[in-house]
Design a protein around this motif. Structure first.
Motif, mmCIF file in Angstrom:
data_model
loop_
_atom_site.group_PDB
_atom_site.id
_atom_site.type_symbol
_atom_site.label_atom_id
_atom_site.label_comp_id
_atom_site.label_asym_id
_atom_site.label_seq_id
_atom_site.Cartn_x
_atom_site.Cartn_y
_atom_site.Cartn_z
ATOM 1 N N SER A 175 59.653 43.882 42.211
ATOM 2 C CA SER A 175 60.513 44.199 43.356
ATOM 3 C C SER A 175 60.294 43.262 44.542
ATOM 4 C CB SER A 175 60.327 45.667 43.772
ATOM 5 O OG SER A 175 60.935 46.524 42.815
ATOM 6 N N PRO A 176 59.047 42.999 44.963
ATOM 7 C CA PRO A 176 58.882 42.037 46.066
ATOM 8 C C PRO A 176 59.332 40.632 45.678
ATOM 9 C CG PRO A 176 56.749 42.648 45.167
ATOM 10 C CD PRO A 176 57.751 43.596 44.584
ATOM 11 N N HIS A 177 59.197 40.269 44.399
ATOM 12 C CA HIS A 177 59.636 38.951 43.957
ATOM 13 C C HIS A 177 61.146 38.799 44.144
ATOM 14 C CE1 HIS A 177 59.363 35.623 40.641
ATOM 15 N NE2 HIS A 177 59.465 35.128 41.856
ATOM 16 N N ILE A 178 61.896 39.835 43.792
ATOM 17 C CA ILE A 178 63.351 39.795 43.974
ATOM 18 C C ILE A 178 63.699 39.730 45.455
ATOM 19 C CG2 ILE A 178 65.471 41.137 43.696
ATOM 20 C CD1 ILE A 178 64.263 42.177 41.041
ATOM 21 N N LEU A 179 63.012 40.512 46.271
ATOM 22 C CA LEU A 179 63.277 40.476 47.710
ATOM 23 C C LEU A 179 63.025 39.080 48.274
ATOM 24 C CD1 LEU A 179 61.727 43.827 49.026
ATOM 25 C CD2 LEU A 179 64.132 43.325 48.626
ATOM 26 N N LEU A 180 61.903 38.505 47.933
ATOM 27 C CA LEU A 180 61.557 37.189 48.471
ATOM 28 C C LEU A 180 62.564 36.135 48.021
ATOM 29 C CD1 LEU A 180 57.689 37.362 47.914
ATOM 30 C CD2 LEU A 180 58.874 37.442 50.130
ATOM 31 N N ASN A 181 62.958 36.174 46.764
ATOM 32 C CA ASN A 181 63.956 35.218 46.275
ATOM 33 C C ASN A 181 65.326 35.425 46.922
ATOM 34 O OD1 ASN A 181 62.704 33.400 44.474
ATOM 35 N ND2 ASN A 181 62.590 34.980 42.898
ATOM 36 N N SER A 182 65.529 36.602 47.496
ATOM 37 C CA SER A 182 66.794 36.914 48.163
ATOM 38 C C SER A 182 66.747 36.639 49.655
ATOM 39 C CB SER A 182 67.156 38.391 47.929
ATOM 40 O OG SER A 182 67.187 38.694 46.551
ATOM 41 N N GLY A 183 65.620 36.122 50.139
ATOM 42 C CA GLY A 183 65.494 35.839 51.565
ATOM 43 C C GLY A 183 65.105 37.031 52.396
ATOM 44 N N GLU A 222 55.009 27.650 43.808
ATOM 45 C CA GLU A 222 55.804 26.497 43.440
ATOM 46 C C GLU A 222 56.941 26.900 42.503
ATOM 47 O OE1 GLU A 222 55.161 22.111 41.307
ATOM 48 O OE2 GLU A 222 53.461 23.423 41.766
ATOM 49 N N GLY A 223 58.135 26.411 42.791
ATOM 50 C CA GLY A 223 59.292 26.762 41.987
ATOM 51 C C GLY A 223 59.696 28.211 42.138
ATOM 52 N N ARG A 224 59.277 28.837 43.223
ATOM 53 C CA ARG A 224 59.559 30.246 43.515
ATOM 54 C C ARG A 224 58.936 31.187 42.489
ATOM 55 N NH1 ARG A 224 65.769 30.813 45.817
ATOM 56 N NH2 ARG A 224 65.674 29.087 47.299
ATOM 57 N N ARG A 225 57.946 30.697 41.757
ATOM 58 C CA ARG A 225 57.236 31.571 40.833
ATOM 59 C C ARG A 225 56.347 32.533 41.619
ATOM 60 N NH1 ARG A 225 56.777 26.690 37.957
ATOM 61 N NH2 ARG A 225 54.680 26.372 38.802
ATOM 62 N N LEU A 226 56.072 33.659 41.006
ATOM 63 C CA LEU A 226 55.282 34.688 41.669
ATOM 64 C C LEU A 226 53.804 34.350 41.615
ATOM 65 C CD1 LEU A 226 55.610 37.507 43.017
ATOM 66 C CD2 LEU A 226 55.050 38.488 40.783
ATOM 67 N N GLY A 248 61.923 38.988 53.570
ATOM 68 C CA GLY A 248 60.466 38.921 53.605
ATOM 69 C C GLY A 248 59.980 38.228 54.855
ATOM 70 N N PRO A 249 58.703 37.799 54.872
ATOM 71 C CA PRO A 249 58.141 37.134 56.053
ATOM 72 C C PRO A 249 58.849 35.800 56.315
ATOM 73 C CG PRO A 249 56.405 37.835 54.522
ATOM 74 C CD PRO A 249 57.698 37.959 53.794
ATOM 75 N N LYS A 250 59.410 35.658 57.480
ATOM 76 C CA LYS A 250 60.259 34.503 57.793
ATOM 77 C C LYS A 250 59.537 33.174 57.576
ATOM 78 C CE LYS A 250 63.229 32.671 61.459
ATOM 79 N NZ LYS A 250 63.764 32.901 62.841
ATOM 80 N N ASP A 251 58.339 33.038 58.101
ATOM 81 C CA ASP A 251 57.617 31.770 57.997
ATOM 82 C C ASP A 251 57.277 31.430 56.550
ATOM 83 O OD1 ASP A 251 57.784 31.507 60.712
ATOM 84 O OD2 ASP A 251 55.753 32.252 61.104
ATOM 85 N N GLU A 252 56.901 32.434 55.766
ATOM 86 C CA GLU A 252 56.562 32.185 54.368
ATOM 87 C C GLU A 252 57.796 31.815 53.559
ATOM 88 O OE1 GLU A 252 54.106 35.136 52.543
ATOM 89 O OE2 GLU A 252 52.870 35.393 54.338
ATOM 90 N N LEU A 253 58.915 32.453 53.869
ATOM 91 C CA LEU A 253 60.153 32.107 53.170
ATOM 92 C C LEU A 253 60.546 30.655 53.465
ATOM 93 C CD1 LEU A 253 62.225 35.376 53.734
ATOM 94 C CD2 LEU A 253 61.288 34.555 51.561
ATOM 95 N N LYS A 254 60.420 30.263 54.713
ATOM 96 C CA LYS A 254 60.749 28.893 55.088
ATOM 97 C C LYS A 254 59.870 27.904 54.331
ATOM 98 C CE LYS A 254 61.122 25.826 59.111
ATOM 99 N NZ LYS A 254 60.944 25.728 60.601
ATOM 100 N N LYS A 255 58.592 28.215 54.221
ATOM 101 C CA LYS A 255 57.661 27.343 53.512
ATOM 102 C C LYS A 255 58.026 27.209 52.041
ATOM 103 C CE LYS A 255 52.701 26.794 52.583
ATOM 104 N NZ LYS A 255 51.356 27.400 52.781
ATOM 105 N N ALA A 256 58.577 28.305 51.459
ATOM 106 C CA ALA A 256 58.967 28.289 50.050
ATOM 107 C C ALA A 256 60.360 27.716 49.836
ATOM 108 C CB ALA A 256 58.898 29.701 49.483
ATOM 109 N N GLY A 257 61.025 27.348 50.931
ATOM 110 C CA GLY A 257 62.361 26.782 50.820
ATOM 111 C C GLY A 257 63.460 27.797 50.640
ATOM 112 N N VAL A 258 63.237 29.028 51.126
ATOM 113 C CA VAL A 258 64.227 30.100 51.010
ATOM 114 C C VAL A 258 64.729 30.460 52.404
ATOM 115 C CG1 VAL A 258 64.659 32.467 50.232
ATOM 116 C CG2 VAL A 258 63.073 31.002 48.957
ATOM 117 N N ALA A 259 66.042 30.487 52.558
ATOM 118 C CA ALA A 259 66.618 30.865 53.854
ATOM 119 C C ALA A 259 66.384 32.353 54.113
ATOM 120 C CB ALA A 259 68.115 30.565 53.867
#
Length: 536
Positions: free
Chosen positions: A259-267, A398-402, A269-280
């Motif tokens: 569930s958190p993996h889907i949320l993070l891939n959907s943008g 890396e590669g949005r893997r969990l 989650g924590p703003k700074d961490e999403l930016k670092k992973a390349g997710v808007a």
């Protein structure tokens, strides 16, 4: 096929199957249950003894590995999760445990009104079909999830129980009654000596409902957002991408890792961490992926020559060869075992009024080398810390893997409790009840005696019991991801219903609590009120 549904449920595991059953009971709504894995129609899944073959299966398990654990000698821990209809309830040990009443009162006092023990007990009873004649004050008899005793317990399981009694632990014939403390046989979720997963209990009997669609081998990539609403999701099936739309709600039931993996891939989650992973970033929710908790486990394993225990040897060959026939015609024998038929809850010297460790007794040799099978016989006790203070996180790598970081033993108190738990297990195994089958302790081994030596050993060998929770925690504080009604903060029509919403880990196995969470989520959706719904 139809690409638009009233409700989209992601994950056909412990909670998702209950939720899909309850929502689709209304023929006026359409429900789509989405599972990344495939069918559960395999003897490895349905036969209880097959569970030992599932944890490293490339078909039925996700086979995650954690990030290197800084307090466990840099080891990456194997973290299997179910990948089939039924989710992890199709690969677990089928133990039915709810935890202690205080676990849920602790949730309520931590900012989750309506989740105290007296609030959740009716939901446990709703789904339970107890076959043991246990007290109606605690148990239900009309639910779909049958709860029974192990059909043919190994004789060593009774030896463990009597040894625990000799040491002063009470025999407990109902760990889901008034008290957790003591030793006894665990209740199991089985029907006619077969695994009864959440899928088999709640979905398989009603699979033909015309308003229920079950999709398998569909991995959800991301949620589709339009402002403050989730309008659908994108999933991949057979290397093809599809979009499903929802008119009412989407509910994530993909577990504390999914569930958190889907949320993070959907943008989300924590703003700074999403930016670092390349997710808007779509919704800035700092708590997504945080608060990971799990039961850390230590093992005492003993070699024995006794063919009474489960194992392969010349002495056990007749029993092994007869086991398929005994199972098919009598529903008895080796193939009925879940390998942890007995266990218990106890207080170490560091505990207060409540047990702080749980034991799972194995009436067979647990390999000191980590192998699936070893030639010969023996027995073992797994002991885990019930209320760990250490918390970790999941995040996008890396590669949005969990990436999974349990951060085990970050708090020294957890190590101290685990050491005491292993010492307790040793004391039980030292009782005279084991004299006739006594053998050589292989782990930790006779050379490991002091607390310091035990802690060093555990850093090299401790593992998880596969009970991850807490990564989308429920509450009212700034790190909460969902409200007490399980709604994701900042979005109107997205809920989460699985182990990830637990603010703190419960005292025991997590399958039954997840089923309860599915029941509660259904009531929140079907009976919207200004206050928490209740049932009688």
């Amino acid at each position: 096929m139809n690409e638009r549904f009233d409700y989209l449920i992601v994950g056909a595991g412990s909670a998702g199957c209950v939720l899909a059953n309850r929502l689709s009971a209304d023929p006026g709504v359409s429900v789509c249950l989405i599972e990344a894995g495939g069918s559960d129609a395999s003897p490895r899944v349905q036969t209880p003894a097959g569970t030992i073959t599932l944890y490293k299966s490339k078909v039925f398990s996700w086979n995650y590995f954690s990030a290197p654990q800084k307090n466990l000698a840099g080891r990456s821990l194997h973290t299997p999760r179910g990948k089939a209809l039924g989710g992890s309830s199709s690969m677990n040990s089928m133990i039915y445990i709810r935890g202690d009443a205080s676990d849920y009162d602790r949730w309520e006092s931590a900012g989750c009104p309506g989740w105290g023990w007296q609030d959740v007990l009716p939901y446990f009873k709703r789904s339970e079909g107890n076959r043991l004649g246990q007290s109606a004050d605690y148990h239900g008899i009309e639910g779909e999830l049958l709860v029974d005793r192990p059909p043919d317990p190994n004789p060593l399981s009774e030896i463990f129980i009597r040894a625990g009694e000799h040491l002063g632990l009470p025999r407990n014939d109902d760990f889901n009654g008034g008290s957790l403390e003591g030793v006894g046989l665990y209740n199991v979720t089985q029907k006619a000596a077969k695994r009864l997963s959440s899928y088999r209990a709640f979905i398989h009997p009603i699979r033909e409902r015309p308003n229920l669609t079950v999709l398998t081998r569909c991995q959800v990539g991301r949620l589709i957002l339009d402002g403050g609403r989730v309008t659908g999701l994108e999933l991949q099936q057979d290397d093809q991408w599809r979009t499903l739309h929802c008119t009412c709600e989407t509910i994530l039931c993909a577990g504390a890792l999914g569930s958190p993996h889907i949320l993070l891939n959907s943008g989300i989650g924590p703003k700074d961490e999403l930016k670092k992973a390349g997710v808007a970033c779509q919704v800035d929710l700092p708590g997504v992926g945080k608060n990971l908790q799990d039961h850390i486990d230590g093992l005492v394993t003993v070699r024995s020559k006794s063919p009474l225990s489960l194992g392969f040897s010349l002495g056990s060959l007749p029993k092994v060869l007869a086991s398929p026939f005994r199972y098919l015609f009598q529903k008895m024998g080796w193939l009925t075992t879940n390998y942890v038929e007995a266990g218990g809850f106890a207080r170490t010297p560091l505990a207060g009024e409540l047990p702080d460790v749980q034991m799972h007794f194995v009436p067979g040799y647990r390999s000191h080398r980590g192998r699936l099978f070893e030639w010969g016989h023996g027995y073992a006790i797994h002991t885990c810390v019930l209320r760990p203070q250490s918390t970790g996180e999941v995040r996008l790598g890396e590669g949005r893997r969990l990436e999974i970081d349990f951060n085990f033993l970050d708090k020294p108190e957890d190590g101290k409790v685990l050491v005491e738990g292993v010492k307790l297990a040793r004391r039980i195994l030292a009782q005279p009840e084991f004299d006739d089958i006594r053998g050589l302790e292989m782990l930790p081994g006779p050379q490991v005696q002091t607390d310091e030596q035990l802690l060093a050993h555990l850093r090299d060998y401790a593992a998880t019991v596969f009970h991850p929770v807490g990564t989308c925690k429920m509450g009212l504080d700034n790190m909460a991801v969902v409200s007490p009604e399980l709604k994701v903060k900042g979005l109107d029509n997205l809920r989460i219903a699985d182990a990830s919403i637990m603010p703190t880990l419960i005292s025991g196995n997590t399958n039954a609590p997840c089923i309860m969470i599915g029941e509660r989520a259904a009531d929140f959706i079907l009976t919207p009120r200004t206050k928490t719904p209740t049932i009688t």
